[in-house]
Write an enzyme that holds these catalytic residues in place. Structure first.
Site, mmCIF file in Angstrom:
data_model
loop_
_atom_site.group_PDB
_atom_site.id
_atom_site.type_symbol
_atom_site.label_atom_id
_atom_site.label_comp_id
_atom_site.label_asym_id
_atom_site.label_seq_id
_atom_site.Cartn_x
_atom_site.Cartn_y
_atom_site.Cartn_z
ATOM 1 N N LYS A 1 8.652 -2.518 14.347
ATOM 2 C CA LYS A 1 9.248 -1.568 12.987
ATOM 3 C C LYS A 1 10.275 -0.517 13.495
ATOM 4 O O LYS A 1 11.133 -0.324 13.024
ATOM 5 C CB LYS A 1 8.000 -1.250 12.378
ATOM 6 N N GLU B 1 -4.369 -11.322 14.366
ATOM 7 C CA GLU B 1 -3.765 -9.863 13.957
ATOM 8 C C GLU B 1 -5.108 -9.084 14.179
ATOM 9 O O GLU B 1 -5.020 -7.764 14.672
ATOM 10 C CB GLU B 1 -3.272 -9.405 12.515
ATOM 11 N N LYS C 1 0.847 -1.228 0.034
ATOM 12 C CA LYS C 1 -0.033 -0.075 0.047
ATOM 13 C C LYS C 1 0.809 1.238 -0.021
ATOM 14 O O LYS C 1 0.718 2.146 -0.699
ATOM 15 C CB LYS C 1 -0.982 0.183 1.255
ATOM 16 N N HIS D 1 -0.200 -37.872 11.769
ATOM 17 C CA HIS D 1 0.980 -38.685 12.246
ATOM 18 C C HIS D 1 2.172 -37.586 12.678
ATOM 19 O O HIS D 1 3.388 -37.640 12.810
ATOM 20 C CB HIS D 1 1.812 -38.861 10.853
ATOM 21 N N GLU E 1 10.377 -5.500 3.667
ATOM 22 C CA GLU E 1 10.478 -6.782 2.881
ATOM 23 C C GLU E 1 10.174 -6.616 1.415
ATOM 24 O O GLU E 1 10.860 -7.179 0.440
ATOM 25 C CB GLU E 1 9.819 -7.885 3.502
ATOM 26 N N GLY F 1 -5.089 -4.606 5.258
ATOM 27 C CA GLY F 1 -4.107 -5.720 4.542
ATOM 28 C C GLY F 1 -4.727 -7.137 4.595
ATOM 29 O O GLY F 1 -4.740 -8.018 3.628
ATOM 30 N N ARG F 2 -4.959 -7.625 5.805
ATOM 31 C CA ARG F 2 -5.597 -9.050 6.056
ATOM 32 C C ARG F 2 -7.003 -9.437 5.460
ATOM 33 O O ARG F 2 -7.346 -10.372 5.446
ATOM 34 C CB ARG F 2 -5.581 -9.252 7.525
#
Lengths: 550, 550
Positions: free
Chosen positions: B509, B348, B201, B379, B207, B262-263
């Site tokens: 951050k 979040e 955005k 398993h 990243e 965002g999510r």
């Protein structure tokens, strides 16, 4: 009286209520030597546990608890090959798989050495492209068929250590009974140059067997004859006859032993796919890293014993501070499967509710282990780590340098490290509402600074460890996985449970056969009538399955 | 007084203590209609919640709690575009992204429709191989660069719905700042035919920006000129200027709006990679599935409202029965990333510790969400589900038929379904020590049957849901994801928290920038001296980083 109710356990309960009001950040500022005092190093791995809510008294008390549990004798018994898996009357000797000497296990060790030699031959034949498929072309792809311990460890180690764009043979994994798993793996592959490794001790694991049957059909549909199958299948199994009936001759079968549990088997022939992916020398380095940790664990006194200290931190966080989960956050993309591997290791080993005598324990055993690679988790669940209400102890796993020294020309790896250290610091120091309000005012947000500040406040004081090492190599990864294995064992000793059985999974398998039989049988005349001996809810869902597939 | 302390909340506390001693299996046998009575269906998804520890009184009380929370008004406010994200003064209108009509949001909807049209054009140009790279060859591979919401949703939906062996362009994802992530994605790709979608955005997510810079260098090293970059980059961003400075012209930028978190953004242009992977029609079907769930959620009364009921089950298990975690187990390999996606969505959104007024809540909010695809988890960690000591409520997610009707010729999908139903039944009925002893005797193990039986006993009575649907399609997946979105919102209403902000991630951050600056600055003269304003533990690890990279 249980260990956790002993004087040592009661002392720790007192410590816990004393420390609950304290601040980790304050403990750190009060003592500049704390990072050194609360750290431990072994086999190249460095644990900083200075950001846990404990002090030297706590640590002494935890070590007393371990003494009271007779920990050193229990460790000795493990290595001596005693029947530590008492419900299955077996030792747990996975350490022998990575040993360079026999110690007291000469006969078993001879089998290990002989098997290693056979693995090495397969690895070298395949990696030198000397093994050919049914058209005479060299094998280009290897697909490991296994589930649980026959999948998670080999998958983790090969993904962590293999090159990003490997020369053939490339190694792949399929585990799930869902046909989509194997289908998506083989879709881009050429049957004439694909080899399957069937990993199943019994050669009857439902998922693995049915995937192997599908693989065999895929080869046969492409023109492989019955006889050709031997060029396309290896097996790791104790059940030679079943493998042979399937079409895999004994020469293509590598052994497993009953003194190796599935979740401790990546060091055995189950690791064949990893050895193919990373090469024989690298696989041996993986074993040597684990062996270095084994010796450290066996020979080091409690106060410097890394697996034991990590176990005591688990016990402290879970039993005394009340944590019910444990997050593992590897700051290394190559270790993104580590939480999956550790879920089996810790939750299958220590997800138990009766002690070694069969009495229900009156306390919690293994927590839920979860996690994901940093920094991706920072953009997902870290919100809850910082501002959620649940106590989530964290292990940060941090290779300090990129695997290849040349790999950080643009500094992204440095940024990765900075993010890890920043998360650790943020979890420690937090941010007060007053500091949040100041920060808002500095940003010119006087109007809403006061009411917004509580939303920005972070309590900090979240206990966690930082486990760092120079770089991710076969050796450091071997040491890391052995570390968690032994930590899991130590916690089982404190909890007085058997870490090596898994009776809890049997019932689901039995009911699975029963449900499958009902599904394949005739539909009930009245859909609302429970099918055979199953409950009404299961019967109703079976009817929905019939309708969807009609 | 908080909602959970209200009369309705206290009634539920009484219900919880009444029910704690009861058996789910007994409730099931006592009432053959229970599976129908405790189920709900919407948008093709069927929830069986008959295996929860509740009865009709509990359900009525839970619905009263929702009424007391003014749930229907809150849902209406959400859809009306009120500022439900009050700390950021924004609405949360992700439902508009999948709407087929504007309702009261004409201006916003016009932008959505215009953006959809631009997405469609990009999708068709790329899928028809009409877009070429700097050598004139058609684009064969698309790499999505994004993290968190710009990664998890698109990755999940494209992996769930794309064919196993797709025609070009193939879609890939890189998220992590660790250079290994992007390196492993691009290693097998051809720069001349690779296109990157930069999803950020702000166009400044650390990243994503650094991966985009690395991607640009990779293209330039392969011979792309500055001007060529426009053929190899698209962006989804609100920051056109930053994108243009990077080399992406405005025509290549698709917009995002501040009313989409965002999510909740996979339905927006952030879903472009998914649309490329699955095709425009399928992407529209994904939107329609979500829209169907939106309408159900908005228009259905509480007692039949699927998202609300699933939220009330979460509240019941967590707040009243004391669960601290929630497992999601998709019995579909294609949904193996669902737990990752849901971790962000739920943890979040609801990993918060102050209520909407900024007061510390006196109760737990979001649990730790975790899980893995069945049958692989069986398993691994299922041992703990069956015999561990922690309460782990489970959502089983079960497509009843394979995605392609022809895909189950060997019955592996049927076995997958049988396993899911069997795990559900085993968690319900368990196995008594007496039954375990009988079973051991039947196997001829008279000698150890008695002492071994407690180790085989399983308590059962573990609450869980089975959410089933006919098959995994774009429509059912859209409905499934919208279901969990709205469930998350309903829980936030009960917990009285803001589900749409995420202030807790800001501190990490900020500290990250500070730590990175110290790392790049001169080393402290004395390594034991805390670097600048950082604590001693962080400083010591920075020194270890320097040593490892020296």
């Amino acid at each position: 009286m249980t260990l956790l109710d002993s004087q040592e356990g009661r002392d720790l309960t007192v410590q816990a209520s004393r420390l609950q009001g304290q601040s980790i950040a304050a403990l750190l500022s009060a003592d500049a030597t704390r990072p050194q005092a609360f750290s431990c190093e072994a086999a190249g791995l460095h644990l900083d546990f200075s950001r846990h809510l404990l002090d030297t008294f706590t640590l002494e008390n935890l070590l007393s608890l371990a003494r009271r549990a007779d920990m050193q004798a229990r460790i000795a018994a493990l290595f001596a090959g005693r029947e530590v898996n008492h419900t299955e009357k077996r030792p747990a000797l996975h350490m022998l798989l990575r040993a360079s000497a026999a110690d007291n296990h000469a006969a078993r060790f001879a089998e290990v050495v002989a098997t290693r030699e056979r693995m090495r031959e397969h690895v070298e034949t395949l990696r030198s492209q000397r093994q050919t498929g049914f058209t005479g072309e060299p094998i280009s792809d290897v697909v490991n068929l296994g589930i649980g311990g026959s999948d998670l460890g080999p998958r983790l180690t090969s993904e962590a250590l293999a090159p990003a764009c490997p020369a053939p043979p490339r190694v792949h994994y399929a585990a799930n009974i869902d046909p989509e798993d194997l289908r998506s793996v083989i879709a881009p592959l050429n049957p004439a140059t694909t080899l399957f490794i069937v990993c199943s001790k019994s050669f009857s694991t439902e998922e693995t067997l049915h995937n192997a049957l599908a693989a065999r059909r895929w080869l046969q549909d492409a023109g492989a004859s019955e006889k050709d199958l031997a060029r396309h299948f290896l097996a790791v199994t104790s059940h030679l006859q079943a493998a042979e009936e399937f079409g895999i001759p004994p020469d293509n079968c590598l052994p497993l032993w009953d003194w190796v549990g599935g979740r401790y088997s990546l060091w055995s022939a189950i690791g064949l796919s990893t050895a193919i992916a990373i090469g024989w020398e690298a696989f041996c380095e993986l074993l040597r890293g684990a062996e270095t940790m084994d010796r450290h664990f066996r020979d080091t006194s409690p106060e410097s014993n890394l697996p034991l200290l990590m176990s005591l931190l688990e016990i402290w966080c879970c039993h005394f501070l009340g944590a019910t989960n444990h997050a593992v956050l590897p700051y290394a993309y190559r270790l993104r499967r580590l939480p999956d591997f550790l879920q089996q290791l810790t939750m299958e080993s220590n997800g138990k509710r009766v002690n070694r005598s069969g009495d229900t324990v009156g306390y919690h055993t293994a927590p839920v282990l979860w996690g994901a690679a940093g920094t991706t988790g920072q953009h997902s669940f870290h919100q809850l780590l910082h501002q959620g209400t649940h106590l989530c102890p964290v292990d940060f796993i941090l290779p300090l340098a990129p695997a290849d020294a040349d790999e950080d020309e643009d500094g992204r790896h440095g940024r990765l490290v900075a993010n890890c250290l920043a998360q650790s610091r943020a979890l420690t120091v937090g941010r007060s509402a007053a500091a949040a309000e100041d920060s808002l005012r500095q940003r010119g947000r006087d109007d809403d600074a006061e009411w917004l500040a509580p939303h920005l406040a972070i309590p900090g004081n979240r206990p966690h460890s930082v486990l760092s090492f120079e770089r991710l190599t076969p050796h450091s990864l071997g040491a890391l996985l052995a570390l968690y294995e032994h930590r899991t064992f130590c916690s089982s000793v404190i909890w007085d449970i058997n870490a090596f059985d898994q009776w809890g999974v049997e019932l689901g398998k039995n009911i699975g056969r029963q449900v499958h039989e009902v599904m394949l049988g005739p539909a009930a005349e009245d859909a609302n009538e429970p099918a055979s001996t199953l409950d009404a809810a299961t019967a109703a869902l079976i009817q929905r399955w019939r309708d969807a597939n009609a």
